[in-house]
Design a protein around this motif. Structure first.
Motif, PDB file in Angstrom:
ATOM      1  N   PHE A 185       0.824  -1.202   0.000  1.00 45.70           N
ATOM      2  CA  PHE A 185       0.000   0.000   0.000  1.00 45.70           C
ATOM      3  C   PHE A 185       0.863   1.258   0.000  1.00 45.70           C
ATOM      4  O   PHE A 185       0.542   2.243  -0.671  1.00 45.70           O
ATOM      5  CB  PHE A 185      -0.934   0.003   1.216  1.00 45.70           C
ATOM      6  CG  PHE A 185      -1.860  -1.174   1.282  1.00 45.70           C
ATOM      7  CD1 PHE A 185      -2.425  -1.703   0.128  1.00 45.70           C
ATOM      8  CD2 PHE A 185      -2.163  -1.772   2.496  1.00 45.70           C
ATOM      9  CE1 PHE A 185      -3.278  -2.801   0.173  1.00 45.70           C
ATOM     10  CE2 PHE A 185      -3.019  -2.870   2.558  1.00 45.70           C
ATOM     11  CZ  PHE A 185      -3.571  -3.386   1.397  1.00 45.70           C
ATOM     12  N   ALA A 186       1.971   1.238   0.746  1.00 48.17           N
ATOM     13  CA  ALA A 186       2.874   2.384   0.772  1.00 48.17           C
ATOM     14  C   ALA A 186       3.506   2.612  -0.597  1.00 48.17           C
ATOM     15  O   ALA A 186       3.661   3.756  -1.042  1.00 48.17           O
ATOM     16  CB  ALA A 186       3.960   2.177   1.829  1.00 48.17           C
ATOM     17  N   THR A 187       3.861   1.523  -1.272  1.00 42.95           N
ATOM     18  CA  THR A 187       4.454   1.635  -2.609  1.00 42.95           C
ATOM     19  C   THR A 187       3.458   2.231  -3.596  1.00 42.95           C
ATOM     20  O   THR A 187       3.800   3.134  -4.384  1.00 42.95           O
ATOM     21  CB  THR A 187       4.911   0.253  -3.106  1.00 42.95           C
ATOM     22  OG1 THR A 187       5.850  -0.298  -2.181  1.00 42.95           O
ATOM     23  CG2 THR A 187       5.540   0.362  -4.483  1.00 42.95           C
ATOM     24  N   ILE A 188       2.221   1.731  -3.565  1.00 43.66           N
ATOM     25  CA  ILE A 188       1.188   2.246  -4.470  1.00 43.66           C
ATOM     26  C   ILE A 188       0.931   3.729  -4.205  1.00 43.66           C
ATOM     27  O   ILE A 188       0.898   4.549  -5.135  1.00 43.66           O
ATOM     28  CB  ILE A 188      -0.118   1.437  -4.303  1.00 43.66           C
ATOM     29  CG1 ILE A 188       0.082  -0.003  -4.792  1.00 43.66           C
ATOM     30  CG2 ILE A 188      -1.268   2.100  -5.062  1.00 43.66           C
ATOM     31  CD1 ILE A 188      -1.088  -0.918  -4.500  1.00 43.66           C
ATOM     32  N   ALA A 189       0.756   4.076  -2.924  1.00 50.46           N
ATOM     33  CA  ALA A 189       0.501   5.471  -2.576  1.00 50.46           C
ATOM     34  C   ALA A 189       1.698   6.356  -2.927  1.00 50.46           C
ATOM     35  O   ALA A 189       1.533   7.489  -3.389  1.00 50.46           O
ATOM     36  CB  ALA A 189       0.173   5.595  -1.088  1.00 50.46           C
ATOM     37  N   GLY A 190       2.924   5.836  -2.726  1.00 47.79           N
ATOM     38  CA  GLY A 190       4.114   6.627  -3.017  1.00 47.79           C
ATOM     39  C   GLY A 190       4.283   6.915  -4.495  1.00 47.79           C
ATOM     40  O   GLY A 190       4.598   8.052  -4.888  1.00 47.79           O
ATOM     41  N   ILE A 191       4.063   5.886  -5.330  1.00 45.56           N
ATOM     42  CA  ILE A 191       4.184   6.096  -6.787  1.00 45.56           C
ATOM     43  C   ILE A 191       3.104   7.043  -7.287  1.00 45.56           C
ATOM     44  O   ILE A 191       3.372   7.963  -8.067  1.00 45.56           O
ATOM     45  CB  ILE A 191       4.118   4.736  -7.512  1.00 45.56           C
ATOM     46  CG1 ILE A 191       5.332   3.879  -7.149  1.00 45.56           C
ATOM     47  CG2 ILE A 191       4.036   4.950  -9.023  1.00 45.56           C
ATOM     48  CD1 ILE A 191       5.274   2.467  -7.704  1.00 45.56           C
ATOM     49  N   ALA A 192       1.861   6.824  -6.846  1.00 44.17           N
ATOM     50  CA  ALA A 192       0.778   7.721  -7.253  1.00 44.17           C
ATOM     51  C   ALA A 192       1.002   9.126  -6.714  1.00 44.17           C
ATOM     52  O   ALA A 192       0.704  10.122  -7.395  1.00 44.17           O
ATOM     53  CB  ALA A 192      -0.564   7.178  -6.753  1.00 44.17           C
TER      54      ALA A 192
END
Length: 328
Positions: free
Chosen positions: A127-134
């Motif tokens: 979830f952190a990776t998805i939120a960070g990229i977005a």
């Protein structure tokens, strides 16, 4: 042309969007790469990021004028705003699921909070990776959205997305510095990690402030010396015109130079840990205000002739007609 393309709600949206995206991006980097296992320290910053994006979306929809048909953003293939809206949705859901995984850090005794955290806790890195990229995409998009409007030559420059991205990261550093570690368990390891992350954030923000000053001055001075008529007019207004006090005193001195000196020479004082981040946040908001309201464009040939022939908006037949009514 004096009519403003956008108004204050877009200023707030661009600021909050960049701020929220920057917090998510930095949280992913810090909690997954720089100092793994410290995700609970970023619970409050990530909550602020979610709130910033949600409030920013409200102001965006409000400015568009037709809130009930916001879904049309995704049905228009050529709309640049569609990509921004998609990134906002992805980032917000990634943030929500990440927060659910750390609900057990809250000082509450509700038993089901721990159960929810256990369900989502295993997926927090994803979830952190998805939120960070977005979030990174949102930071860049806030500048791209303006730079795609070719009629407004002050915005139509590759420097604007770079400037907005640097500013978004800088304001995100400031917000994280102000809210890092709240609700975190006061263990020796986490306290040491908090101090380490604070030091890293301050160093990163010093670099970002220097980069922002450099890019901003290069952009403005290049417009002043080699820009077209519209770019020169706006740059002259920023440098020596009516907005010069806001530009030099508000944004350059108070929003960038003063925080730099407070970071460098303030050590661990309140001036470095509180005053400087607040000034950086105010400077980021002021930057977007000046940019959005610097939307002059060159007049299209024959444009004035067209407007001179249009009806007076207060003419009797206009005031008695309602939208959708067929009078004949």
């Amino acid at each position: 042309m004096k009519h403003h393309y956008w108004e204050a709600p877009i200023v707030i949206y661009l600021f909050l969007g960049g701020l929220g995206g920057g917090i998510m991006c930095l949280t992913a980097i810090m909690s997954l790469i720089v100092n793994p296992g410290t995700g609970s320290l970023f619970f409050v910053p990530m909550f602020f990021a979610l709130a910033a994006l949600a409030i920013g979306c409200f102001f965006l929809v409000f400015e568009l004028g037709q809130p009930l048909v916001f879904w049309r953003v995704w049905t228009t293939a050529t709309a640049i705003i569609k990509w921004g809206a998609t990134l906002l949705v992805i980032a917000m859901f990634g943030d929500i699921f990440w927060l659910l995984g750390y609900l057990d850090v809250l000082p509450l005794d509700w038993g089901f909070l721990g159960a929810i955290a256990s369900v989502f806790g295993g997926g927090t890195p994803v979830f952190a990776t998805i939120a960070g990229i977005a979030g990174f995409g949102i930071m860049v998009y806030t500048g791209v959205m303006l730079s795609t409007l070719k009629a407004h030559s002050f915005w139509a420059t590759p420097a604007l997305p770079v400037l907005f991205t640097i500013s978004a990261l800088s304001t995100a550093c400031a917000a994280i510095a102000l809210s890092l570690g709240i609700f975190a368990e006061p263990t020796v390891a986490l306290l040491a990690a908090t101090e380490e992350i604070h030091e890293i954030i301050h160093v990163v923000d010093i670099i970002l402030v220097c980069a922002e000053v450099t890019v901003l001055l290069i952009m403005i001075l290049s417009f002043l010396g080699a820009g077209n008529v519209t770019q020169k007019a706006v740059a002259r207004r920023w440098v020596v015109g009516k907005t010069a006090p806001l530009f030099w005193l508000g944004m350059i001195v108070c929003g960038l130079v003063l925080p730099f000196f407070l970071y460098v020479f303030g050590a661990d004082s309140a001036a470095s840990t509180v005053v400087a981040p607040v000034l950086v946040l105010c400077g980021g908001l002021l930057l977007r205000y000046l940019c959005v309201y610097s939307d002059e464009r060159a007049e299209i040939p024959g444009e004035n002739r067209y407007y001179n022939r249009t009806a007076d908006p207060h003419a009797e037949f206009v005031e008695h007609w309602t939208y959708g009514e067929n009078m004949y």
